[in-house]
Design a protein around this motif. Structure first.
Motif, mmCIF file in Angstrom:
data_model
loop_
_atom_site.group_PDB
_atom_site.id
_atom_site.type_symbol
_atom_site.label_atom_id
_atom_site.label_comp_id
_atom_site.label_asym_id
_atom_site.label_seq_id
_atom_site.Cartn_x
_atom_site.Cartn_y
_atom_site.Cartn_z
ATOM 1 N N PHE A 164 43.449 42.903 38.332
ATOM 2 C CA PHE A 164 42.630 41.825 37.776
ATOM 3 C C PHE A 164 42.357 41.984 36.285
ATOM 4 N N GLU B 104 30.357 43.004 42.294
ATOM 5 C CA GLU B 104 30.258 44.284 43.036
ATOM 6 C C GLU B 104 29.784 45.417 42.118
ATOM 7 N N HIS C 53 26.156 39.647 49.143
ATOM 8 C CA HIS C 53 26.515 41.066 49.221
ATOM 9 C C HIS C 53 25.527 41.730 50.164
ATOM 10 N N GLU D 168 27.522 34.312 45.690
ATOM 11 C CA GLU D 168 28.138 35.535 46.174
ATOM 12 C C GLU D 168 27.100 36.306 46.993
ATOM 13 N N LEU E 147 32.625 48.731 35.259
ATOM 14 C CA LEU E 147 33.592 47.760 35.800
ATOM 15 C C LEU E 147 34.832 48.478 36.319
ATOM 16 N N SER F 46 30.977 41.146 51.656
ATOM 17 C CA SER F 46 30.728 40.253 50.533
ATOM 18 C C SER F 46 31.455 38.953 50.808
ATOM 19 N N PRO G 194 33.320 38.950 36.437
ATOM 20 C CA PRO G 194 34.289 38.116 37.162
ATOM 21 C C PRO G 194 33.915 38.054 38.647
ATOM 22 N N THR H 266 35.791 32.669 51.408
ATOM 23 C CA THR H 266 36.246 33.968 51.887
ATOM 24 C C THR H 266 35.069 34.846 52.281
ATOM 25 N N GLU I 192 42.346 39.358 33.614
ATOM 26 C CA GLU I 192 41.447 38.207 33.765
ATOM 27 C C GLU I 192 40.060 38.468 33.207
ATOM 28 N N VAL I 193 39.773 39.724 32.883
ATOM 29 C CA VAL I 193 38.405 40.054 32.477
ATOM 30 C C VAL I 193 38.155 39.610 31.035
ATOM 31 N N ALA J 111 31.870 34.473 49.530
ATOM 32 C CA ALA J 111 31.642 33.482 48.478
ATOM 33 C C ALA J 111 32.311 32.164 48.796
ATOM 34 N N PHE K 102 41.337 41.208 49.958
ATOM 35 C CA PHE K 102 40.630 41.797 48.822
ATOM 36 C C PHE K 102 40.930 43.308 48.854
ATOM 37 N N ARG L 218 36.727 34.233 34.866
ATOM 38 C CA ARG L 218 38.016 34.895 35.083
ATOM 39 C C ARG L 218 39.026 34.186 34.180
ATOM 40 N N HIS M 198 40.230 48.778 42.819
ATOM 41 C CA HIS M 198 39.436 47.556 43.024
ATOM 42 C C HIS M 198 39.825 46.499 42.001
ATOM 43 N N ILE M 199 40.016 46.895 40.764
ATOM 44 C CA ILE M 199 40.296 45.815 39.815
ATOM 45 C C ILE M 199 41.622 45.988 39.081
ATOM 46 N N TRP N 209 29.451 29.632 41.882
ATOM 47 C CA TRP N 209 29.624 30.062 43.269
ATOM 48 C C TRP N 209 28.329 30.644 43.785
HETATM 49 O O1 LIG Z 1 35.697 37.320 47.028
HETATM 50 C C1 LIG Z 1 34.630 37.913 46.981
HETATM 51 C C2 LIG Z 1 33.354 37.358 47.520
HETATM 52 C C3 LIG Z 1 32.239 37.504 46.549
HETATM 53 C C4 LIG Z 1 32.190 38.837 45.870
HETATM 54 N N1 LIG Z 1 33.510 39.342 45.431
HETATM 55 C C5 LIG Z 1 34.531 39.308 46.453
HETATM 56 C C6 LIG Z 1 35.881 39.870 45.979
HETATM 57 C C7 LIG Z 1 36.319 39.367 44.634
HETATM 58 C C8 LIG Z 1 37.775 39.790 44.381
HETATM 59 N N2 LIG Z 1 38.062 39.671 42.941
HETATM 60 C C9 LIG Z 1 38.602 38.502 42.476
HETATM 61 N N3 LIG Z 1 38.867 38.301 41.188
HETATM 62 C C10 LIG Z 1 38.598 39.318 40.269
HETATM 63 C C11 LIG Z 1 38.865 39.103 38.915
HETATM 64 C C12 LIG Z 1 38.570 40.103 38.008
HETATM 65 F F1 LIG Z 1 38.794 39.917 36.699
HETATM 66 C C13 LIG Z 1 38.004 41.319 38.432
HETATM 67 F F2 LIG Z 1 37.686 42.247 37.499
HETATM 68 C C14 LIG Z 1 37.725 41.549 39.763
HETATM 69 C C15 LIG Z 1 38.034 40.533 40.697
HETATM 70 C C16 LIG Z 1 37.760 40.719 42.109
HETATM 71 O O2 LIG Z 1 37.253 41.750 42.550
#
Ligand SMILES: O=C1CCCN[C@@H]1CCCn1cnc2cc(F)c(F)cc2c1=O
Ligand SMILES: [Mg+2]
Length: 485
Positions: free
Chosen positions: A85, A111, A161, A159, A75, A258, A108, A228, A88-89, A260, A204, A140, A81-82, A157
């Protein structure tokens, strides 16, 4: 008890909570931010899914299901990338009484779950494009005020990819999917949206650019992201070593997207169309499009009336219209009218002794309350036309309400005024992130700061010399600004 305690224009938040419960979409749950989705909501989700899934199958998307769990080190593969975030995990740390060796995260987003395997599966250009979609839940652990459908700690949702050999293919698909999201909102949910591009700050962080469809809730004056579609560029290919051997035998990095949409879309529809009698459903997502109600009269022939109702339901169902009969003996017609209005059923058909005698039925529209008597022989044609009329009317009405909230401004004072007037603001912007940050800082408050919602693809012309409303520097583009969900 029937009827609404709260009015939409007076107590929007309470009104919304009441509508989603009284219409039997939602049951509140004893964990904050979690909700039970009841059939009246799930049937809408399934109708949207039916459309979207058929459309992405035309684009050659393949169905997958990846695990709910992801290890800590995977992760956190890539900090940026995160980074923001992490709070929220949600983590699993025990099974039974014993601690897990290492905590496991609940996805959450997927990817980091998927991409190590994309790396393994993609070797040659012949393995491309790879097109993966999954319908699932994600978690989340958000802390800002939970709202059914709109902001919950678990939501449903899809998703998507996808992996391509070239940027051109990725760029094209980003927009194909965005158009499907526009169709979900405008053609099914009857919610007007703007297609646009997120700013560098709002996009993102792990991607190259983000596009979105943006809705607006006039009652709260807040924008809301509807769905998005990101182009990830080659960022994740670098992170996860997703490369392929091209026709010339060279190793190249892939290009990825990606995208969703979520159960939030149902909440946006509720907020947009609901009124003080409850839910108002666009026919294309109404689990029941027509409810047929017998109206018995003291000595009238109740059997004949019920028979007429049953045959009306049958005839409509044969024509592919989702009709149902409410012949419950223990409720009065009046009570039934209120209940099905609360649930937002687009059309009600009443059949009483007079209607029977005149070989007609009375049809009542949920959106504008109009009543019309039509010959029973015309019921399929008339109902079909009325349902189309309701669908169009809901979108048109919502568009007019949204457009009435748009304020085009050119100075800071006008911006603040429009913000306080709960407007969706269209402003000339110099496209500098520092300025975006500055606007956020200067508009911080308990209602939340203003931010860029998107730069609409459909740009009004920008006269030479136009300056940015916030910085006074030369404006580069028109962007939508406002408070948001
Ligand atoms: O918005 C999308 C479309 C579907 C696949 N993912 C993308 C980006 C998501 C963005 N995002 C959004 N919220 C998150 C929350 C978390 F706790 C975390 F660890 C990661 C993320 C996070 O990467
Ligand atoms: Mg979030």
């Amino acid at each position: 008890k029937l009827g609404m305690a709260f009015k939409k224009d007076e107590n929007f938040g309470e009104w919304y909570s009441e509508v989603v419960v009284n219409s039997e979409m939602i049951e509140y749950y004893d964990i904050s931010g979690c909700y039970i989705l009841r059939p009246w909501a799930m049937e809408i989700w399934e109708l949207l899914k039916e459309f979207f899934d058929a459309e992405i199958k035309k684009l050659k998307l393949k169905p997958y299901y990846f695990p709910l769990f992801v290890t800590e080190n995977v992760l956190q593969k890539e900090k940026d990338h995160i980074e923001g975030f992490a709070p929220e995990v949600a983590w699993v740390t025990k099974s039974g009484k014993s601690d897990l060796e290492a905590p496991i995260a609940i996805r959450p987003t997927s990817e980091t779950v998927m991409y190590p395997y994309f790396s393994k599966w993609i070797r040659s250009h012949r393995d491309l494009p790879l097109k993966c979609n999954q319908w699932c839940n994600v978690v989340r652990w958000e802390f800002s005020n939970p709202t059914p459908f709109i902001r919950s700690r678990e939501f449903l949702w899809q998703e998507g990819h996808t992996v391509f050999a070239t940027k051109e293919e990725a760029d094209e698909e980003v927009l194909q999917i965005l158009e499907l999201y526009r169709r979900i909102y405008e053609e099914f949910l009857a919610v007007p949206v703007y297609k646009g591009r997120k700013s560098e700050m709002e996009k993102f962080a792990g991607g190259l650019y983000t596009t979105s469809v943006e809705a607006f809730i006039p009652n709260t004056g807040r924008g809301i992201q509807g769905a998005t579609s990101h182009c990830l560029g080659q960022n994740f290919a670098k992170m996860f070593d997703i490369t392929f051997e091209n026709e010339k035998g060279e190793r190249s990095m892939v290009w990825q997207n990606s995208w969703a949409y979520t159960t939030r879309s149902i909440g946006v529809m509720v907020m947009t169309h609901g009124d003080d009698k409850g839910l108002v459903l666009p026919p294309r997502v109404a689990p029941i499009q027509v409810i047929v109600i017998p109206v018995p009269f003291k000595d009238a022939d109740t059997t004949a009336i019920k028979g007429a109702c049953e045959s009306t339901v049958y005839t409509l169902n044969q024509a592919g219209i989702r009709a149902d009969l409410d012949a419950r003996e223990n409720y009065s017609p009046g009570w039934k009218y209120s209940q099905w209005e609360m649930k937002g059923v687009p059309l009600r058909i009443e059949i009483g002794p007079k209607d029977l005698a005149n070989k007609q039925v009375r049809i009542v529209r949920r959106d504008n309350g109009a009543k019309v008597d039509i010959p029973s022989t015309d019921v399929v044609e008339q109902v079909g036309a009325l349902l189309e009329g309701i669908q169009a009317n809901l979108l048109e009405t919502a568009k007019q309400k949204r457009d009435a909230c748009i304020k085009t401004i050119s100075t800071w004072d006008e911006f603040i005024g429009a913000l306080n007037d709960k407007k969706l603001i269209l402003a000339p912007w110099c496209d500098e992130e520092e300025v975006e940050k500055d606007v956020k800082a200067r508009t911080k408050g308990e209602l939340g700061a203003a931010k860029t919602l998107c730069t609409p693809f459909d740009q009004p012309d920008l006269p030479a010399g136009t300056v940015c409303f916030a910085s006074g520097k030369p404006a580069q583009k028109w962007s939508f600004w406002g408070r948001s969900y």
